[in-house]
Design a protein around this motif. Structure first.
Motif, PDB file in Angstrom:
ATOM      1  N   ALA A 100       1.372  14.797  20.192  1.00 31.68           N
ATOM      2  CA  ALA A 100       2.354  13.775  19.852  1.00 31.68           C
ATOM      3  C   ALA A 100       1.740  12.739  18.910  1.00 31.68           C
ATOM      4  CB  ALA A 100       2.855  13.088  21.116  1.00 31.68           C
ATOM      5  N   PRO A 101       2.347  12.514  17.752  1.00 30.85           N
ATOM      6  CA  PRO A 101       1.856  11.480  16.846  1.00 30.85           C
ATOM      7  C   PRO A 101       2.211  10.088  17.373  1.00 30.85           C
ATOM      8  CG  PRO A 101       3.839  12.463  15.957  1.00 30.85           C
ATOM      9  CD  PRO A 101       3.510  13.228  17.204  1.00 30.85           C
ATOM     10  N   PRO A 102       1.583   9.033  16.840  1.00 31.21           N
ATOM     11  CA  PRO A 102       1.845   7.680  17.355  1.00 31.21           C
ATOM     12  C   PRO A 102       3.311   7.266  17.292  1.00 31.21           C
ATOM     13  CG  PRO A 102      -0.121   7.680  15.993  1.00 31.21           C
ATOM     14  CD  PRO A 102       0.494   9.036  15.844  1.00 31.21           C
ATOM     15  N   ASP A 103       4.038   7.716  16.256  1.00 31.62           N
ATOM     16  CA  ASP A 103       5.430   7.281  16.131  1.00 31.62           C
ATOM     17  C   ASP A 103       6.396   8.105  16.974  1.00 31.62           C
ATOM     18  OD1 ASP A 103       5.393   9.631  14.714  1.00 31.62           O
ATOM     19  OD2 ASP A 103       6.487   8.864  12.981  1.00 31.62           O
ATOM     20  N   THR A 104       5.904   9.187  17.616  1.00 34.98           N
ATOM     21  CA  THR A 104       6.750  10.070  18.422  1.00 34.98           C
ATOM     22  C   THR A 104       6.017  10.417  19.713  1.00 34.98           C
ATOM     23  OG1 THR A 104       7.557  11.005  16.332  1.00 34.98           O
ATOM     24  CG2 THR A 104       8.192  12.152  18.357  1.00 34.98           C
ATOM     25  N   PRO A 420      11.219   4.806  14.716  1.00 37.13           N
ATOM     26  CA  PRO A 420       9.986   5.328  15.322  1.00 37.13           C
ATOM     27  C   PRO A 420       9.318   4.310  16.246  1.00 37.13           C
ATOM     28  CG  PRO A 420      10.007   5.605  12.916  1.00 37.13           C
ATOM     29  CD  PRO A 420      11.113   4.677  13.256  1.00 37.13           C
ATOM     30  N   ASP A 421       8.463   4.808  17.103  1.00 34.36           N
ATOM     31  CA  ASP A 421       7.630   3.940  17.939  1.00 34.36           C
ATOM     32  C   ASP A 421       6.415   3.506  17.129  1.00 34.36           C
ATOM     33  OD1 ASP A 421       6.741   2.534  20.133  1.00 34.36           O
ATOM     34  OD2 ASP A 421       5.971   4.290  21.198  1.00 34.36           O
ATOM     35  N   ALA A 422       5.685   2.523  17.637  1.00 32.46           N
ATOM     36  CA  ALA A 422       4.401   2.111  17.046  1.00 32.46           C
ATOM     37  C   ALA A 422       3.562   1.486  18.151  1.00 32.46           C
ATOM     38  CB  ALA A 422       4.614   1.128  15.904  1.00 32.46           C
ATOM     39  N   THR A 435       1.201  -4.138  23.290  1.00 34.87           N
ATOM     40  CA  THR A 435       2.557  -3.625  23.461  1.00 34.87           C
ATOM     41  C   THR A 435       2.819  -2.561  22.406  1.00 34.87           C
ATOM     42  OG1 THR A 435       4.881  -4.242  23.758  1.00 34.87           O
ATOM     43  CG2 THR A 435       3.676  -5.361  21.985  1.00 34.87           C
ATOM     44  N   ARG A 436       4.061  -2.070  22.340  1.00 37.32           N
ATOM     45  CA  ARG A 436       4.495  -1.064  21.371  1.00 37.32           C
ATOM     46  C   ARG A 436       5.976  -1.289  21.109  1.00 37.32           C
ATOM     47  NH1 ARG A 436       6.278   4.072  24.423  1.00 37.32           N
ATOM     48  NH2 ARG A 436       6.857   3.173  26.413  1.00 37.32           N
ATOM     49  N   LEU A 437       6.504  -0.685  20.073  1.00 36.27           N
ATOM     50  CA  LEU A 437       7.881  -0.967  19.698  1.00 36.27           C
ATOM     51  C   LEU A 437       8.882  -0.481  20.740  1.00 36.27           C
ATOM     52  CD1 LEU A 437       8.004  -0.431  15.830  1.00 36.27           C
ATOM     53  CD2 LEU A 437       8.072  -2.571  17.120  1.00 36.27           C
ATOM     54  N   PHE A 438       8.624   0.660  21.371  1.00 40.52           N
ATOM     55  CA  PHE A 438       9.568   1.143  22.371  1.00 40.52           C
ATOM     56  C   PHE A 438       9.649   0.204  23.568  1.00 40.52           C
ATOM     57  CE2 PHE A 438       9.882   5.991  21.321  1.00 40.52           C
ATOM     58  CZ  PHE A 438      10.541   5.664  20.145  1.00 40.52           C
ATOM     59  N   ARG A 501      -2.339  -4.229  15.097  1.00 38.50           N
ATOM     60  CA  ARG A 501      -3.790  -4.103  15.147  1.00 38.50           C
ATOM     61  C   ARG A 501      -4.263  -2.673  14.913  1.00 38.50           C
ATOM     62  NH1 ARG A 501      -6.331  -8.238  19.277  1.00 38.50           N
ATOM     63  NH2 ARG A 501      -5.124  -9.543  17.838  1.00 38.50           N
ATOM     64  N   ALA A 502      -3.478  -1.694  15.330  1.00 38.16           N
ATOM     65  CA  ALA A 502      -3.859  -0.291  15.121  1.00 38.16           C
ATOM     66  C   ALA A 502      -3.308   0.275  13.818  1.00 38.16           C
ATOM     67  CB  ALA A 502      -3.391   0.561  16.298  1.00 38.16           C
ATOM     68  N   GLY A 503      -2.440  -0.451  13.150  1.00 38.11           N
ATOM     69  CA  GLY A 503      -1.898  -0.013  11.867  1.00 38.11           C
ATOM     70  C   GLY A 503      -0.767   0.980  11.950  1.00 38.11           C
ATOM     71  N   HIS A 504      -0.309   1.324  13.179  1.00 36.15           N
ATOM     72  CA  HIS A 504       0.710   2.367  13.311  1.00 36.15           C
ATOM     73  C   HIS A 504       2.088   1.902  12.845  1.00 36.15           C
ATOM     74  CE1 HIS A 504      -2.121   4.970  15.203  1.00 36.15           C
ATOM     75  NE2 HIS A 504      -2.234   4.246  16.299  1.00 36.15           N
ATOM     76  N   ALA A 505       2.388   0.626  12.963  1.00 31.96           N
ATOM     77  CA  ALA A 505       3.721   0.153  12.574  1.00 31.96           C
ATOM     78  C   ALA A 505       3.916   0.257  11.066  1.00 31.96           C
ATOM     79  CB  ALA A 505       3.931  -1.280  13.051  1.00 31.96           C
ATOM     80  N   TYR A 506       2.999  -0.299  10.294  1.00 26.95           N
ATOM     81  CA  TYR A 506       3.148  -0.252   8.838  1.00 26.95           C
ATOM     82  C   TYR A 506       3.025   1.185   8.320  1.00 26.95           C
ATOM     83  CZ  TYR A 506       3.379  -5.281   8.076  1.00 26.95           C
ATOM     84  OH  TYR A 506       3.796  -6.588   8.057  1.00 26.95           O
ATOM     85  N   ARG A 507       2.081   1.972   8.873  1.00 24.04           N
ATOM     86  CA  ARG A 507       1.942   3.365   8.427  1.00 24.04           C
ATOM     87  C   ARG A 507       3.129   4.205   8.861  1.00 24.04           C
ATOM     88  NH1 ARG A 507      -3.561   2.815   9.927  1.00 24.04           N
ATOM     89  NH2 ARG A 507      -3.141   3.899  11.884  1.00 24.04           N
TER      90      ARG A 507
END
Length: 546
Positions: A100-104, A420-422, A435-438, A501-507
């Motif tokens: 599972a990738p970070p956004d899924t 997507p999640d982040a 935290t995370r977007l979900f 901080r992990a860069g997943h949201a912008y990426r």
């Protein structure tokens, strides 16, 4: 005072709809004409998109506790195929587990019997002080400009019936393929029935089979598939095509048919928990609303179980309708918002029927079980509302004529598609809470995500949201990693400030920290708009609120 909404039917569709409405402070009464809750595995596949909704609704922990991944990490095989009379499989079909990738985070689906699924949802409903009313049947209803009158029959434990006429603001039929609500609305159920493709279905205990695999025997034109229910149990669900009529097999008849087809007598059969028959019905309505009455789930569409899309599509119906109905009931949105339920869902359902029928036809091709790669669309991650009148899409977007079952292209978040999640976010403040977007998305409010930009632009967006109904939106400012070493004095008051901080949201969203981008996420987890100015935020919300 009667609840605002009457939900007729207490399967997953009705239960999820009740949960969403209650989370939006809309009172609900949910009824079921049966005297007992249904048993049987029935629809068992929970797809990635549904798991994402459950995550946002904060009910995923209970579902995960009871269910099992469709394909487990490290599992080599998924299905065993046998020749009659042989105990060792002639072929093992490998599992298709994906990282599972970070956004899924829920890229792999879940197996959960519908009986257990519904029980878990009822438990969450009870936490909101609401229960399903059994032995309560809708006989008829009358619509008026500002309410619906339902004629109900309640049957007590002694079998005595009591008539009741109660007024509700809205009525929703989630009462299955034989829906009394659909029939009284006189909505045509367009499509076909295939009686020549009858099959026997049910649940039975079988000792001696690996309960981590599907098992299949094929002697054309007959096919038998056994699917595990849980690795802690020897209960298997079966689908058997060797039936020319609709008569439900007895336990003894099934065992006899099993022996004749497989040639195996080394297995021990236990209790048959549920047995039925099934014939494909491929049908849908051409509308899902008439005034103050709606239908959702199997009441509006039924189809082959191929691809495990039915239950999931039904739950997405509830997700689409729930937040809109809540806003209208609370007089925050015009009733015209409810027109978009038909507009958004019918396009998706029509394509889902095409997809599941194609899979079904491949399965039945020439009387054999076709060996084909199951398409990635089955995860439903690409289901979208392109062309919707309440989605603010970029110029040149595909619109309603585009594929309703495909993922967004270009590596950038797009309006009308899933949000997507982040993970790896940190809530800026004294504790720097992760935290995370979900965890941020909310079933009772739009989430307005602001990427890039500066304090003045944050303030402009906040000013727009301040003019909207209180509690209907939440402002979330996403700062790139390292943008703030402490405090949030540069960000407008009232915003939730998250550092990526992990860069997943912008990426994951394909966005540049040097440019202002505003992503509006609806309560159903769908992106309503991707825009670059505060005045466009106002443009979007004029489509939603009064």
């Amino acid at each position: 005072m009667a609840p605002a909404v009457l939900i007729v039917g207490a399967g997953p569709t009705g239960l999820i709809l009740a949960l969403i409405l209650l989370r939006n402070s809309v009172s609900v009464r949910i009824i079921n004409k049966e005297f007992n809750h249904r048993i049987g595995s029935r629809g068992v596949g929970i797809q990635a998109r549904t798991l994402e909704l459950y995550d946002i609704l904060d009910i995923l922990p209970g579902i995960r506790k009871e269910g099992e991944p469709v394909k487990k990490e490290g599992q080599l095989n998924f299905m065993a195929i046998y020749k009659p009379g042989e105990t060792e499989p002639v072929k093992l079909v490998p599992a298709n587990w994906v990282q599972a990738p970070p956004d899924t985070p829920h890229a792999n689906g879940l197996i959960l019997s519908q009986e257990t699924h519904e029980r878990v949802l009822r438990e969450y409903l009870q936490q909101l002080v609401t229960t399903v009313e059994l032995a309560t049947e809708l006989r008829s209803f009358e619509q008026f400009p500002d309410h619906v009158v339902a004629h109900l029959i309640k049957t007590d434990v002694d079998g005595k019936q009591h008539e009741e006429r109660t007024e509700f603001s809205w009525l929703i039929g989630t009462d299955g393929a034989h829906s009394i609500v659909r029939k009284q609305l006189k909505f045509p159920f367009l499509g076909e029935t295939r009686p020549e493709q009858n099959m026997a279905v049910g649940d039975i205990v079988i000792e001696g089979l690996d309960n981590r695999l599907l098992h299949m025997w094929e002697v054309p034109p007959n096919l038998l598939v056994l699917r595990w229910n849980h690795s802690s149990s020897q209960l298997f669900s079966y689908a058997y095509t060797g039936r020319a009529d609709e008569k439900t097999l007895t336990r003894e008849e099934f065992i006899e048919e099993f022996h004749a087809l497989t040639g195996r007598r080394d297995l021990t059969f236990g209790e048959a928990a549920w047995m039925s028959s099934y014939r494909p019905n491929i049908r849908m309505v051409d509308r899902m609303r008439d005034g103050r009455v709606f239908i959702a789930g199997d009441a509006a569409h039924c189809h082959s179980p191929a691809g495990a899309q039915g239950l999931n599509s039904s739950i997405q119906d509830a997700a689409n309708l729930g937040w809109k109905l809540a806003l209208v009931e609370k007089s925050l949105s015009p009733t015209t918002l409810l027109d978009t339920y038909d507009e958004e869902r019918l396009r998706v359902i029509a394509q889902m029927l095409q997809l599941t029928t194609k899979l079904h036809d491949k399965t039945w091709a020439n009387g054999t079980f076709a060996r084909f790669q199951r398409p990635s669309e089955l995860s439903m991650l690409g289901v979208n509302y392109a062309g919707s009148s309440i989605v603010l899409e970029a110029a040149g977007a595909g619109g309603a004529e585009s594929d309703a079952y495909t993922t967004a292209e270009g590596g950038r978040v797009q309006a009308a598609y899933r949000a997507p999640d982040a993970p790896g976010l940190v809530r800026v403040g004294p504790a720097d809470a992760p935290t995370r977007l979900f965890d941020i998305f909310c079933a009772s409010a739009h989430s307005v995500l602001v990427f890039g930009g500066d304090a003045a632009e944050y303030a402009s967006v906040a000013d727009v949201l301040a003019r909207l109904p209180k509690g209907s939106t939440q402002l979330v400012v996403l700062l790139p990693h390292g943008a703030m070493s402490g405090g949030n004095s540069e960000v407008s008051t009232g915003a939730m400030v998250l550092e990526d901080r992990a860069g997943h949201a912008y990426r994951g969203y394909g966005l540049d920290a040097d440019e202002l981008t505003i992503v509006v996420v609806r309560p159903d987890g769908v992106v309503g708009a991707v825009i670059s100015a505060a005045d466009s935020v106002e443009t979007y919300f004029r489509k939603i609120f009064v």
